[in-house]
Structure formats: structure tokens, C-alpha cells
Enzyme design. Sequence first.
Site, PDB file in Angstrom:
ATOM      1  N   ARG A 118      40.683  55.430  48.394  1.00 47.16           N
ATOM      2  CA  ARG A 118      39.889  55.111  47.203  1.00 47.16           C
ATOM      3  C   ARG A 118      39.202  53.745  47.261  1.00 47.16           C
ATOM      4  O   ARG A 118      38.412  53.401  46.398  1.00 47.16           O
ATOM      5  CB  ARG A 118      40.786  55.205  45.949  1.00 47.16           C
ATOM      6  CG  ARG A 118      40.966  56.628  45.477  1.00 47.16           C
ATOM      7  CD  ARG A 118      41.892  56.699  44.295  1.00 47.16           C
ATOM      8  NE  ARG A 118      43.279  56.504  44.684  1.00 47.16           N
ATOM      9  CZ  ARG A 118      44.258  56.155  43.847  1.00 47.16           C
ATOM     10  NH1 ARG A 118      43.980  55.936  42.572  1.00 47.16           N
ATOM     11  NH2 ARG A 118      45.488  56.017  44.270  1.00 47.16           N
TER      12      ARG A 118
ATOM     13  N   TYR B  34      18.199  16.689  67.434  1.00 50.03           N
ATOM     14  CA  TYR B  34      18.242  17.816  68.367  1.00 50.03           C
ATOM     15  C   TYR B  34      16.961  17.832  69.187  1.00 50.03           C
ATOM     16  O   TYR B  34      15.860  17.828  68.637  1.00 50.03           O
ATOM     17  CB  TYR B  34      18.374  19.100  67.540  1.00 50.03           C
ATOM     18  CG  TYR B  34      18.548  20.360  68.326  1.00 50.03           C
ATOM     19  CD1 TYR B  34      19.528  20.469  69.302  1.00 50.03           C
ATOM     20  CD2 TYR B  34      17.751  21.470  68.068  1.00 50.03           C
ATOM     21  CE1 TYR B  34      19.707  21.648  70.010  1.00 50.03           C
ATOM     22  CE2 TYR B  34      17.923  22.656  68.762  1.00 50.03           C
ATOM     23  CZ  TYR B  34      18.898  22.743  69.745  1.00 50.03           C
ATOM     24  OH  TYR B  34      19.070  23.911  70.432  1.00 50.03           O
TER      25      TYR B  34
END
Length: 453
Positions: free
Chosen positions: A13, A383
Site C-alpha cells: 500500500r 575555478y
Amino acid sequence: MNIVILAAGMGKRMRSALPKVLHPLAGKPLLAHVLDTARSLSPTRLVVVVGHGADKVRESVGAPDVQFALQDRQLGTGHAVQQALPLLDPSVPTLVLYGDVPLTRASSLKRLIDAAGPERYGVLTVTVGDPTGYGRIVRDAAGKVKKIVEQKDASEEERRIAEINTGIVITPTRTLETWLASLKNDNAQGEFYLTDVVERAIDSGVEVVTAQPDAEWETLGVNSKIQLAELERIHQRNVANALLDAGVTLMDPARIDVRGTLECGADVSIDVNCVFEGRVTLADNVTIGPNCVIRDATIGAGTRIDAYTHIEGASAGANVVLGPYARLRPGTKLSDEAHVGNFVEVKNAVLGHGSKANHLTYIGDSDIGARVNVGAGTITCNYDGANKHRTVIGDDVFIGSDTQLVAPVRVGRGVTIAAGTTVWKDVEEDELVLNEKTQVSKTGYKRPVKKKS
Ligand code: UD1
Ligand code: CA
């Protein structure tokens, strides 16, 4: 004591590919809640009966103190316990818990364990308003338990009994093997019911006793997403009440979610819709505005966190001011009296005492000294497309708005960076740094005009 946790059921269920006992409540699998409670009772053997999704369940538990018994086919709760028998110590009693009943408190289980002692059979029962679906506790005229009858096997009269079987039982272990071996599945569900052991115990002269939990919700199980959601709310309300009891101000105890541990000092105040995950520590006088998400963080005394701030894997010192709309990512350390304002993202960076980044800024992989002013729109370009590099900024630096710092780069103490500067070379102490640009103005300029079509 042995503890057996039944967790072989499918949980159809739930309508999910995830085994039922692995669905999270307060951010942690249902089974993990039961295991934590079980461990608090210091069992000598701890066995989980797995079946549906056995591999996933084993992998999720992954703890050396837990043994697993496999129930290939789910032939009933009695059959499930039978699979665990070879792993149990016959000289001590066995407590049976359910992997989908997450909120039972250890204090209630202790009451059952004490009532049963080493010789008796104990059943945790509760009297409910609507007993539909549960096994009923059938007692004789003297009030002694005679048997447990399942809803589907019960007579009209038995169905009116409001005292139900929570499923949690404790039993002597040596005799359990014979009792389980004698179970029959000639019942409405064609299953080997653990509940039938009650009659076997009585037949062999073993007394059956009952105990009740402190609260009914402790025995509620999860069979559907609705029940899972209901238990989540019950649990969160309990957590909120514990915080209120400890003196924390919650603007609305119905609108806080704690998925982990939240430790608070004195006079902490938390506005609505905040989510706390992992381990969060808030020192005295911390104030948190609405809609903040805070995970694995340590926040110092007197710090104010304004609305919509997100914090993960970060620490802030005392009297820091954060947000609204600030984001602290893992590895961020803010010293006392630092300010991080709206639309500022900080990652893996240290901000020294009293330093401020109040508007629209990205600070990543940086060490920033004390009393530094980071102007609006400042970006550390950490970066290069392949690797991350550090930016190091000394004390008392003034960073003008719209500055880019191209890492790796070092800026000495006391430096002033003019607005709009791209800093890609190291700067010595106390210097002024700027990029030479010219401003050109032309007279008589005409804006283009839109053509009519
Ligand atoms: C069981 C009890 C019932 C009690 C109710 C409380 C029996 C026969 N009935 O009924 O008296 O009121 O719990 O919620 O015990 N499981 C297995 N293997 C199996 C069958 C079940 O591991 O073969 C596990 C399930 O995953 C679940 C638990 O045992 O966690 C209970 O099983 P379930 O089928 O839900 O029992 P109920 O019919 O609810
Ligand atoms: Ca059930």
C-alpha cells in the site's frame, strides 16, 4: 535479552519500489528508528527478519551488531519469528518488534519487559476507540488473557473488544521453538500467526501478562503514505514540545521540522517553516527567521539568521548576522560579528572577525581576514575550469563593488581595491589597486528608434 524486528513485509500500500521499512520518517528510515530504540535496551542479540527487498534492507542497516534472518515467503508473523530462532540465545527472553512501528518509546517497552520477567509471556496492548483491523485481546471472567483473535477470524462479540494487540510481545525463548513449530495456518488469512502462541503458552502453564504504552501513537504502524505522513506529524509535534519544554521559543510548534538532532541554548527563538537536518547546535540567544534550512551547523551565541537563509556544513561565531537570503555551503567558517547578507554565497571559506559581505557576492575557497569589507557584486573566481584555487585576503582590506579576484591570488592587509577591479596579481600591504579604464562621453548621441511595420 534477544530482540527480533520483523521487516519482511512488502508494504504494497505504500505504492513504492522502496521497501516499506526504508521509507524515511524525520529523515531516517523507519527501521533505523526501531533499531535505535532496540539498542537503547542493550539486547545481547539483535536480529532483523528480512524478505521483500532483503538486499536493500541489509545494505541500509549495515551495522555489525545486527544479524539478519531471511524469510523467503511471508507466511505470517509466527513464521517470521521462526526464521530468527537459530540466531537467538535460548537462555534469555525474546522481545518482538516491528520494522514499520517506529515511535514506540523504550520506557513503554521496559514496562512490558518488567511485567513479563524471564518466565512469563507479555503482550503490549492498548485500548482504542476504533479497534477495526487489529487482533483483539480475549480475556476470561477473571480478566486473564485467554487468546488473541485476528479481526478476520473474530466473532461479532469479539469484534466489540476494544483492547487490541499492538503486535509487540516478549516471550521466553527456550519454549518458543516448540510453540512456533505447532502453529497451524487454518485461519482466514492462511498464515502462521504469532498471536496463536498465546494459547500455546497458556497450555504449557506459562502465565500471559499485558502492559500498556504511555501513549497510543507509540504503537501506530505505517502501511500507507497517509499513515507515514500522520506519524511524521506526531513525531515532529513531540520534537517541538520537547524544544518548548527546554525553553525554546517556537513561533508555531506545528511549523518546524527536525530531521536529526537540534540542540539549543537558552532563549533561542525560531520562526515558522524552518527545517533542521543532521546535527545542528544553536547557542544562547540565537534568533532564526522564517523559512530557513539548516543542516549540520554550529551557530554561536547572539547570532541572527534572517529569513530564507540556507546553511549546510558551516559554523558561525557569536553575534553574526546572516541573511535574509544568504547561503552558507560546506566548509564555511564565519568568525564573531561577521555579516553575510542577501544573495551572498559562501563556500569553503573563512571570514574573519567583523568582516562583512552584505550584498550579491560569491566567496569560494577563500581566507578573509578581520574587518574586511566585501563590496556588492564581488566574486572570487576560484575555478579555472580544471582546478580550484584559494584567495587570501588580509585584515582591514576594502574591496570595492563589482570586484573579481582571480585565484590563486593574495591581497595584503590594508589594501583598497577600487570598484570594478579585476585582481589577478598579488597585491602588497596598504596599496590601492585598480584597473586603468577610461570613461568616454560623446555628445549628440541618438538612440535607435523602433521601425514601424
Ligand atoms: C498483526 C497482528 C495483530 C495486531 C497487528 C498490529 C498477527 C497475526 N497479527 O496483524 O494481532 O493487532 O499486527 O499492527 O500477528 N511480517 C513479516 N513476515 C510475515 C508477516 C508479517 O515480516 O510473514 C511483518 C510485516 O512486515 C509487519 C509485521 O510483521 O511489519 C506485521 O504484519 P502484518 O501483516 O501487518 O500484521 P497484521 O495483519 O497487521
Ligand atoms: Ca499491520
